[in-house]
Motif scaffolding. Structure first.
Motif, PDB file in Angstrom:
ATOM      1  N   HIS A 186      56.687  -0.933  23.095  1.00 53.26           N
ATOM      2  CA  HIS A 186      56.139  -1.267  21.702  1.00 53.26           C
ATOM      3  C   HIS A 186      56.690   0.211  21.227  1.00 53.26           C
ATOM      4  N   LEU A 187      56.445   1.089  21.235  1.00 52.85           N
ATOM      5  CA  LEU A 187      57.697   2.320  20.766  1.00 52.85           C
ATOM      6  C   LEU A 187      58.459   2.460  21.809  1.00 52.85           C
ATOM      7  N   TYR A 188      59.665   3.382  21.110  1.00 53.09           N
ATOM      8  CA  TYR A 188      60.467   4.640  21.601  1.00 53.09           C
ATOM      9  C   TYR A 188      60.164   5.584  21.647  1.00 53.09           C
ATOM     10  N   MET A 189      59.814   6.538  22.046  1.00 54.61           N
ATOM     11  CA  MET A 189      58.979   7.689  22.622  1.00 54.61           C
ATOM     12  C   MET A 189      59.871   8.572  23.206  1.00 54.61           C
ATOM     13  N   LEU A 190      60.233   9.627  22.002  1.00 56.24           N
ATOM     14  CA  LEU A 190      60.909  10.312  22.462  1.00 56.24           C
ATOM     15  C   LEU A 190      59.959  12.315  22.271  1.00 56.24           C
ATOM     16  N   ARG A 191      61.063  13.218  23.486  1.00 54.80           N
ATOM     17  CA  ARG A 191      60.657  14.641  22.915  1.00 54.80           C
ATOM     18  C   ARG A 191      61.826  15.450  21.761  1.00 54.80           C
ATOM     19  N   TYR A 192      61.281  16.132  20.995  1.00 59.18           N
ATOM     20  CA  TYR A 192      62.645  17.021  20.313  1.00 59.18           C
ATOM     21  C   TYR A 192      61.686  18.140  21.077  1.00 59.18           C
ATOM     22  N   ASP A 193      63.131  18.922  21.287  1.00 61.62           N
ATOM     23  CA  ASP A 193      62.687  20.178  21.747  1.00 61.62           C
ATOM     24  C   ASP A 193      63.347  21.346  19.978  1.00 61.62           C
ATOM     25  N   LYS A 194      62.942  22.119  19.228  1.00 64.02           N
ATOM     26  CA  LYS A 194      63.500  22.500  18.212  1.00 64.02           C
ATOM     27  C   LYS A 194      64.663  24.062  18.431  1.00 64.02           C
ATOM     28  N   ALA A 195      64.625  24.376  19.447  1.00 66.79           N
ATOM     29  CA  ALA A 195      65.166  25.433  20.360  1.00 66.79           C
ATOM     30  C   ALA A 195      66.400  24.750  20.100  1.00 66.79           C
ATOM     31  N   HIS A 196      67.155  23.775  20.029  1.00 64.97           N
ATOM     32  CA  HIS A 196      68.148  22.915  20.347  1.00 64.97           C
ATOM     33  C   HIS A 196      68.588  22.802  18.290  1.00 64.97           C
ATOM     34  N   PHE A 197      67.526  23.295  17.515  1.00 62.67           N
ATOM     35  CA  PHE A 197      67.917  22.679  16.752  1.00 62.67           C
ATOM     36  C   PHE A 197      67.823  23.905  15.211  1.00 62.67           C
ATOM     37  N   ALA A 198      68.071  24.578  15.768  1.00 62.97           N
ATOM     38  CA  ALA A 198      67.860  25.970  14.781  1.00 62.97           C
ATOM     39  C   ALA A 198      66.595  26.737  14.510  1.00 62.97           C
ATOM     40  N   ASP A 199      65.585  26.073  15.329  1.00 61.32           N
ATOM     41  CA  ASP A 199      64.456  26.342  15.293  1.00 61.32           C
ATOM     42  C   ASP A 199      63.474  25.271  13.979  1.00 61.32           C
ATOM     43  N   LEU A 200      64.313  24.478  13.566  1.00 63.85           N
ATOM     44  CA  LEU A 200      63.910  23.185  12.673  1.00 63.85           C
ATOM     45  C   LEU A 200      61.895  22.900  13.028  1.00 63.85           C
TER      46      LEU A 200
END
Ligand SMILES: Cc1ncc(COP(=O)(O)O)c(C=O)c1O
Length: 415
Positions: free
Chosen positions: A299-313
């Motif tokens: 029903h959802l495609y879910m994930l986790r986002y780790d901002k450490a790999h995105f210049a702390d964005l």
């Protein structure tokens, strides 16, 4: 790829919309018009379309009985009543779910007891259920969130050991399977929602599945103002309510159901491909499935986002940038166990009459869910209809994320 992010004025990865939802075809009209012209719009005791859908949905899932209701919330409400859950009882639930799972417990004046999330799967951490049980626990309510099945081996083992009934909240899991058995048929009762966003929908609607004839009889009677099995107009077997589904909803569901399998297979294939792409992006962790999962309902495609790999964005900025690239997305739920309205209610006159001061004071401590707090900060959702189009749509999602990652430092500076 070299292009500036769309949020900073660059060209978006995608301008084409994703598939729209719901899908409407001629057969939907046919069923609907039959109800309209037949003039039996209310199922009363034995609606033709409602009964037909109950039989079909039960057969599809491999359950003995199905009772349709006005929505998923009322399906859960009837189920809690069928188990006799009431004031003074405790009910186990996850903190990462839609508010309806909590609301139905509060409607019974029972105490919600939250079990922390498993961040890798975004589901209740079933291994932590047993530690939350007390002599007052009356029922376990796992939620197959986003269609991804909960670890039912562990849930059922704990339930059996402590002789506790299980209500599966399968409102988001129409085609989910655990060890080749459809979710909703593993516990004592299982509930579905057919609300507009759901993978099988009629605008609003719900269903209860069970293999137990006594629970079936109760739910059937309860949704029809407590009328007895014969359905006589003014004869009542018990207290009940009006939770009836209309014939319009049932007729539409019967037609929509003809497409569920094909749509579900398309989502599964696209999701699998998307996962293979996203696993290659540092800082993006697609929801894991437990080993017993034989099918995810997506029903959802879910994930986790780790901002450490995105210049702390920050996640909020990441989501904003993704939207601007033409990729619809959301950050998902906030911690349900920390809802201010819940605290207020537990301190209300009615709850104070049922539960002692020290009990309510201890509640907050018992209900801390630190893993879930983190999960609510890092989750990212894509919606089921985005998985219904061609495979290249998945390439666009991955490309947009890679693009944001490449320019994350610049985006962070312009925040
Ligand atoms: C997990 C969960 N439980 C319960 C419900 C309630 O269903 P409804 O909206 O049909 O009342 C929903 C629906 O959004 C849900 O997602």
């Amino acid at each position: 790829m070299g292009e500036k992010p769309a949020i900073l004025g660059g060209k978006p990865v995608r301008t084409e919309p994703f598939p729209s939802w719901p899908v409407v075809k001629e057969n939907d009209e046919k069923g609907w018009m039959e109800v309209l012209r037949g003039k039996d719009w209310c199922r009363s005791s034995d609606g033709h379309f409602a009964t037909q859908f109950e039989e079909t949905w039960a057969k599809t899932l491999g359950a003995k009985y199905c009772v349709v209701t006005s929505c998923g919330t009322t399906a859960l409400y009837a189920s809690l009543n069928a188990l006799g859950v009431g004031p003074g009882d405790e009910v186990i639930l996850p903190p990462y779910t839609f508010v309806a799972t909590l609301n139905v417990i509060l409607m019974q004046y029972a105490l919600p007891v939250f079990v922390d999330s498993d961040r890798e799967t975004l589901q209740i951490d079933a291994r932590k259920i047993e530690a939350k049980l007390t002599a007052r626990t009356r029922c376990i309510m796992p939620v197959h969130l986003g269609g991804n099945p909960v670890n039912m081996d562990v849930v059922l083992e704990v339930a059996k050991k402590h002789k506790l009934p299980v209500i599966e909240d399968a409102c988001q899991a129409h085609t989910g399977e655990w060890r080749k058995r459809r979710v909703s048929t593993l516990g004592d009762l299982g509930c579905f929602s057919f609300q507009a966003s759901k993978n099988l929908n009629s605008g609003e609607g719900g269903a209860i599945l069970t293999n137990d004839p006594a629970l079936h009889e109760f739910c059937k009677s309860f949704q029809n103002q407590g009328r007895g099995p014969a359905g006589a107009a003014f004869q009542y077997a018990r207290q009940g309510s009006n939770l009836r589904m209309t014939e319009f909803q049932a007729a539409l569901l019967l037609q929509q159901l003809t497409r569920v399998e094909e749509q579900s297979r398309a989502r599964e294939q696209n999701a699998q491909y998307l996962t293979s792409l996203l696993r290659q992006i540092p800082g993006i962790s697609p929801a894991r499935m437990y080993e017993g999962t034989t099918r995810n309902g997506y029903h959802l495609y879910m994930l986790r986002y780790d901002k450490a790999h995105f210049a702390d964005l920050p996640r909020a900025r990441f989501l904003e940038a993704l939207e601007k690239e033409g990729i619809p997305c959301a950050g998902g739920y906030t911690p349900l166990n920390k809802e201010p309205f819940l605290k207020e209610l537990l301190n209300s006159r009615v709850y104070r009459t049922i539960y002692s001061g020290p009990e309510i004071a201890a509640w907050e401590e018992r209900n801390a869910c630190p893993e879930n707090d983190e999960l609510c900060e890092e989750a990212v959702w894509f919606f089921q209809e985005m998985l219904l189009g061609p495979r290249r749509d998945m390439d666009d999602i991955a490309e947009a994320i890679r693009k944001i990652q490449k320019h994350a430092g610049e985006l962070e500076r312009h925040s």
